[in-house]
Design an enzyme around this catalytic site. Structure first.
Site, mmCIF file in Angstrom:
data_model
loop_
_atom_site.group_PDB
_atom_site.id
_atom_site.type_symbol
_atom_site.label_atom_id
_atom_site.label_comp_id
_atom_site.label_asym_id
_atom_site.label_seq_id
_atom_site.Cartn_x
_atom_site.Cartn_y
_atom_site.Cartn_z
ATOM 1 C CG HIS A 90 -1.897 1.086 1.296
ATOM 2 N ND1 HIS A 90 -3.100 1.008 0.634
ATOM 3 C CD2 HIS A 90 -1.881 2.283 1.907
ATOM 4 C CE1 HIS A 90 -3.782 2.123 0.844
ATOM 5 N NE2 HIS A 90 -3.071 2.925 1.614
ATOM 6 C CG ASP A 169 -11.556 4.379 4.754
ATOM 7 O OD1 ASP A 169 -11.126 5.297 5.472
ATOM 8 O OD2 ASP A 169 -11.151 4.176 3.597
ATOM 9 N NE ARG A 176 -9.947 11.704 7.488
ATOM 10 C CZ ARG A 176 -9.006 10.852 7.081
ATOM 11 N NH1 ARG A 176 -9.325 9.621 6.705
ATOM 12 N NH2 ARG A 176 -7.748 11.227 7.059
ATOM 13 C CB SER A 191 -8.342 6.048 6.765
ATOM 14 O OG SER A 191 -8.511 5.903 5.384
ATOM 15 C CE LYS A 195 -8.100 2.545 2.345
ATOM 16 N NZ LYS A 195 -8.460 3.879 2.789
HETATM 17 N N1 URA Z 1 -4.935 7.086 2.519
HETATM 18 C C1 URA Z 1 -6.040 6.520 3.049
HETATM 19 O O1 URA Z 1 -6.451 5.451 2.644
HETATM 20 N N2 URA Z 1 -6.694 7.184 4.021
HETATM 21 C C2 URA Z 1 -6.296 8.372 4.498
HETATM 22 O O2 URA Z 1 -6.924 8.902 5.377
HETATM 23 C C3 URA Z 1 -5.137 8.954 3.928
HETATM 24 C C4 URA Z 1 -4.482 8.264 2.941
#
Ligand code: URA
Ligand code: CA
Length: 440
Positions: A90, A169, A176, A191, A195
């Site tokens: 990621h 999320d 956000r 967040s 995930k």
């Molecule tokens: N990437 C994400 O998945 N969430 C965030 O809040 C910031 C970057």
């Protein structure tokens, strides 16, 4: 929400407590997050709480509880049937970050299994899904069953985030994004980690970007974010390891969806360059996490070999074919990928050393050319974007080609060029080189 049940604070009271710097219990965070996902807590209350959390912060336990509640807002992908360590990679959001397109098949070529749930890009950062979807025929809407089978048989599978996985999320991030509450370490950690936990992989390598184009503007912020990602992952039973990489200038030369796919293919063909180096370093660490190599250094050696001898490109071809894409992209990307109608070469504004190629600015320039989204549901122009011809630290002469811009028409090229030039600096002195990648 109406009044709280006997003894239970109302949502308004939970907002007030966070506003005043207090903490919420696991149970209270559950009510907030699960109530929001169920439509019982309205957007405006969640937005107010997010702003309070953004300003006041969350402590170590609250961050874990928030993350856990977000995971439980939806389904979890179960990859246990694969019977091996499943890896994910990621990035916290970069510009010209083509790493996943190379690393996923590279790890698969070395015997690892990569299963990734991925999102579209928003704002100035590109999303892996948009890049993959620029390959004609490539399907990202696999069922969970197809996803697991493909990971098993091909060693790599990437699917679109589905509304069933971590819906909290998706909904919280959308709020956000428009309420100035993205830049908060605990909210970013919750967040990302929620995930990753819901996505099912056992071990996750997170590339934390640091610099102008990233959420973390400084190395210290990036390392703090990295430590929290690892800590919260461990609390929820996942192995998360982080590297910090420089995002003061775009990582690769290409910024834009099809342009980045072409660069990924070129990297798998040449096995050299800045992008290849970062990909080998990241793949090596992932192989070590998955048990495919005793150490990161040994993993790097394996990855370097698989990149150089064409096995990574072969794995990329199998991956594209498995997801319905035109595998000829691995042969001749220019022939297969969509192209923008017009191009323009932008020259250096003066002679000297290229001292600045601000990643966020270049990302915004690419977005203006059509490569990015301004709203969540907007379409991207898959062929649009920028190919950089010079890197920070290199000498340039006035009017030397700095970049080639790709867009659908001249008005877009004008706007993209204006933004690109605002992101560029040329000085008389050679700037200090920056480290590309550091471990945390
Ligand atoms: N990437 C994400 O998945 N969430 C965030 O809040 C910031 C970057
Ligand atoms: Ca990315």
């Amino acid at each position: 929400m109406g009044k709280g049940r006997a003894g239970m604070p109302t949502i308004e009271e939970l907002i007030a407590r966070k506003r005043d710097g207090g903490g919420l219990s696991a149970e209270e965070l559950d009510r907030l997050v699960l109530g929001f996902t169920a439509g019982e807590v309205p957007d405006y209350q969640m937005a107010a709480w997010l702003m309070a959390a953004c300003i006041r912060g969350l402590d170590a336990e609250e961050t874990v509880w928030l993350t856990d509640a977000m995971v439980r807002s939806g389904e979890r992908v179960d990859l246990s049937a694969l019977g091996r360590t499943v890896l994910d990679k990621h990035s916290t959001g970069g510009v010209g970050d083509t790493v996943t397109l190379v690393v996923a098949p590279l790890v698969a070529a070395c015997g690892g299994t990569v299963a990734k749930v991925s999102g579209h890009g928003l704002g100035h950062t590109g999303g892996t899904l948009d890049k993959l979807e620029s390959i004609p025929g490539f399907r990202t809407a696999l069922s969970i069953g197809e996803f697991v089978r493909q990971a098993d048989e091909v060693g790599v599978a990437v699917i679109a985030q589905s509304p069933e996985v971590d819906p909290a999320d998706g909904a919280m991030y959308a709020l956000r994004d428009v309420t100035a509450t993205v830049p908060s370490i605990p909210l970013i950690v919750a967040s990302i980690v929620s995930k990753k936990v819901a996505g099912g992989a056992d071990a996750v390598l997170i590339d934390v970007k640091s610099g102008s184009g990233a959420f973390a503007k400084t190395g210290d912020e990036a390392r703090a974010l990295a430590r929290q990602l690892t800590r919260v992952g461990a609390a929820l039973g996942r192995c998360i390891r982080c590297v910090v990489s420089d995002m003061d200038e775009p990582l690769g030369a290409a910024v834009g969806n099809a342009l980045e796919v072409a660069e990924a293919v070129a990297t798998m063909r040449s096995a050299t360059g800045r992008l290849a180096e970062v990909c080998v370093a990241i793949a090596g660490r992932m192989l070590a996490m998955g048990g495919g190599a005793p150490t990161a250094a040994a993993g790097e050696a394996l990855a370097r070999e698989a990149l150089a001898d064409g096995r990574a490109l072969e794995a990329f071809r199998r991956w594209v074919r498995a997801q319905g894409g035109d595998e000829a992209v691995a042969e001749d990307p220019a022939d297969v990928l969509p192209r923008a109608r017009e191009r323009r070469v932008t020259g250096a504004p003066r002679s000297g050393y290229l001292s600045r190629m601000d990643a966020e600015g270049v990302g915004r320039a690419a977005a203006a050319l059509g490569a990015g989204r301004t709203t969540k549901d907007a379409a991207v122009d898959p062929g649009a974007g920028i190919v950089l011809h010079a890197r920070v630290g290199e000498p340039v002469s006035r009017d030397d080609p700095l970049a080639t811009l790709h867009a659908a028409g001249p008005a877009l090229l004008d706007e993209g060029e204006r933004r690109l030039l605002a992101a560029v600096g040329v000085t008389d002195d050679r700037p200090e080189p920056r480290a590309l990648l550091t471990d945390v």
